[in-house]
Write an enzyme that holds these catalytic residues in place. Sequence first.
Site, PDB file in Angstrom:
ATOM      1  N   CYS A  21       0.810  -1.308   0.032  1.00  0.00           N
ATOM      2  CA  CYS A  21       0.116   0.062   0.054  1.00  0.00           C
ATOM      3  C   CYS A  21       0.805   1.262   0.229  1.00  0.00           C
ATOM      4  CB  CYS A  21      -0.958  -0.070   1.458  1.00  0.00           C
ATOM      5  SG  CYS A  21      -0.827   1.295   2.435  1.00  0.00           S
ATOM      6  N   ASP A 403      11.243  12.180 -38.769  1.00  0.00           N
ATOM      7  CA  ASP A 403      12.363  12.125 -39.569  1.00  0.00           C
ATOM      8  C   ASP A 403      12.041  11.058 -40.822  1.00  0.00           C
ATOM      9  OD1 ASP A 403      15.144  12.480 -40.506  1.00  0.00           O
ATOM     10  OD2 ASP A 403      15.652  10.708 -39.371  1.00  0.00           O
TER      11      ASP A 403
END
Length: 711
Positions: A21, A403
Amino acid sequence: MMEEKALQNSKETYRLQGLSCTNCAAKFEKNIRDIQTVNEVQLNFGASKITVYGEATVEQLEAAGAFDGIKVIPEKQKRDVEQKIPFWQKRENRNTMISLFFLLLGYISVYRYDEEYFPAILLFGVSIIVGGYPLFKVGIKNLFKLEFDMKTLMTVAIIGAAIIGEWGEGAVVVFLFALSEALEGYSMDKARESIRSLLDIAPKKATVRRGTEEFELDVEDIRINDILLIKPGQKIAMDGEVVSGQSSINQSTITGESIPVLKVVGDEVFAGTLNEEGALEVRVTKRVEDTTIAKIIHLVEEAQAERAPTQAFIDKFAKYYTPAIMVIALLIVLIPPLFLGGDWSEWIYRGLAVLVVGCPCALVISTPVAIVTAIGNAAKMGVLIKGGIHLEEAGRLNVIAFDKTGTLTQGTPEVTDILTFNGRAEEEIFGISMAIEKYSQHPLASAVMRKAEQQGISQADYHAEDFQSITGKGAKATIQNKTYFIGSPSLFDELMVVSPGINEQIKDLQTQGKTVMLVGTGEHIIGLIAVADQVRESSKRVLQQLESIGIKKTIMLTGDNMATGQAIGKLVGINEVKAALLPQDKLEAIKSLREEYGKVAMVGDGVNDAPALASATVGIAMGGAGTDTALETADIALMADDLEKLPYTIKLSRKALAIIKQNILLALGLKVLALLLIIPGWLTLWMAILADMGATVIVIVNSLRLLKVRK
């Protein structure tokens, strides 16, 4: 500077068991920080790891986590010593079942007799103590220290229920809270399995040959330049280079590629990949901690430690939320009896219900469980996402810039045409070009070198001196006491006036999607070489998929000329082409796109496009496997040289972003609804804890849906 160096030298990393937790994690981190010999602590909840700067023994660290039974294991210790305890054999889960047993006996007693029957109260009391002891131990300590977290809320609520005689409901609350904690721990373990499976990919031992001797060694004992002997069907234990044999290698664990790749002498292989058919001898090139899979694991774990913007907001919100719930509960207890004539017992009960329903469990876990699951799933599919912030940003993208070379195209250009001028021979043009390009790293240079070698031209006949690169345009060198240039038409436009005939030939080749290089002196052009890069088969399909999942615009940024750029752009179906760009021009283009569209990604190879990748909202590198630059520069790395991973990444990111929003709305919505039901007295204590547990379970199950997102 010296202090920083000393801090690094005293760094130790540990793996944790039993960390379920986020509140427990925060408390554990604080307890370690309180150790006098510890300088700094970094706890990674997603990866279940902790890094301690300073001096601390394992015993001290486990004492700091004793409140939650956290086990601490040094990272360098062999993983096979870690005990994996089945869910039902964990002590806290067994206690939860024993608590349920006494709870049921208590309700049987109530059914047969009544709520005031002493044995029933005793049975409920035993149920509360057995199931709630770990909770009370922490909650009461926090109460005295005025530290308000969910365990403090639950402790006050359960003790309050017992004081006003609601023993049965108190026992139900204890059982449901313990069950909720167990389910939360189980689900976080499931989410972390993606990392654990990565850790187990590479073998722990390998057969090594040193000189004439062969023996089996642990991977930690294998040295660089050792020769690994790999039989068919075996996994490769270390990164290396094939020195003998050839075989198909299944690289799916690293790159996500489903089709095996043929490896021959001189090829690179990765740890954790599977040798399918032939026997191989591999020279080790990296230590076990530097292998590609080790880097991937490290980066995935670091990614899960980095808090996403939503998670940072929720953590800050929860810090004030819990004390606010305490204040609201106190006001509900005090105001009606003091000022409105309400019954004390009734309003204390409602105040306790507010404490129970106000538990921030579901809210706190709503973001990290989704991020851990998404990043782990992506890593299994060959996509490395380097943090929750990048996962969220990828989910918000509007525009993607690409690119050209090596991204939309194959990146392996070939010479298609050669024209000679001024009576020069093809052999001479290739010889001069080869001599200059020998020193260049540009992809077009390799195409010229390959073609010259195919023509049988010897490098010994043409020797270049005083090589100089001309950024973004070409290069020059001295050959046989004369300066020659090779480069783009724009370079020669600066050197001389190019004849209309040659310009016409250049334009004609460029409209065919070919890149043109000119060769010449400072006064004359002596040759023209046209090179074409093959478009990836997947490029057009990928761009269509991106449009279908909501990307508004795709744009190509290329250093090539506009005619070639537009020819390739038309072929793949890209929206816009920006051509003849130097690296700084690409950077400016990305900045301009961000101003116009907001969230922009840049996809490149991680080397030439580093400035643009860094400037984009999300930088995405192609072919990250074995490429340190790509792994370091980009926010997201597609480990295979496979553009088809891009739509999957965007889809996963958008799904994760949607699930995080759903989780927060569910967690807050259920709490608001439950709080409204408390005012008229319609919500009981056990219904309140059921609502809280339900919210936690829903959030977890919703997050685990991310495991199903596939390419």
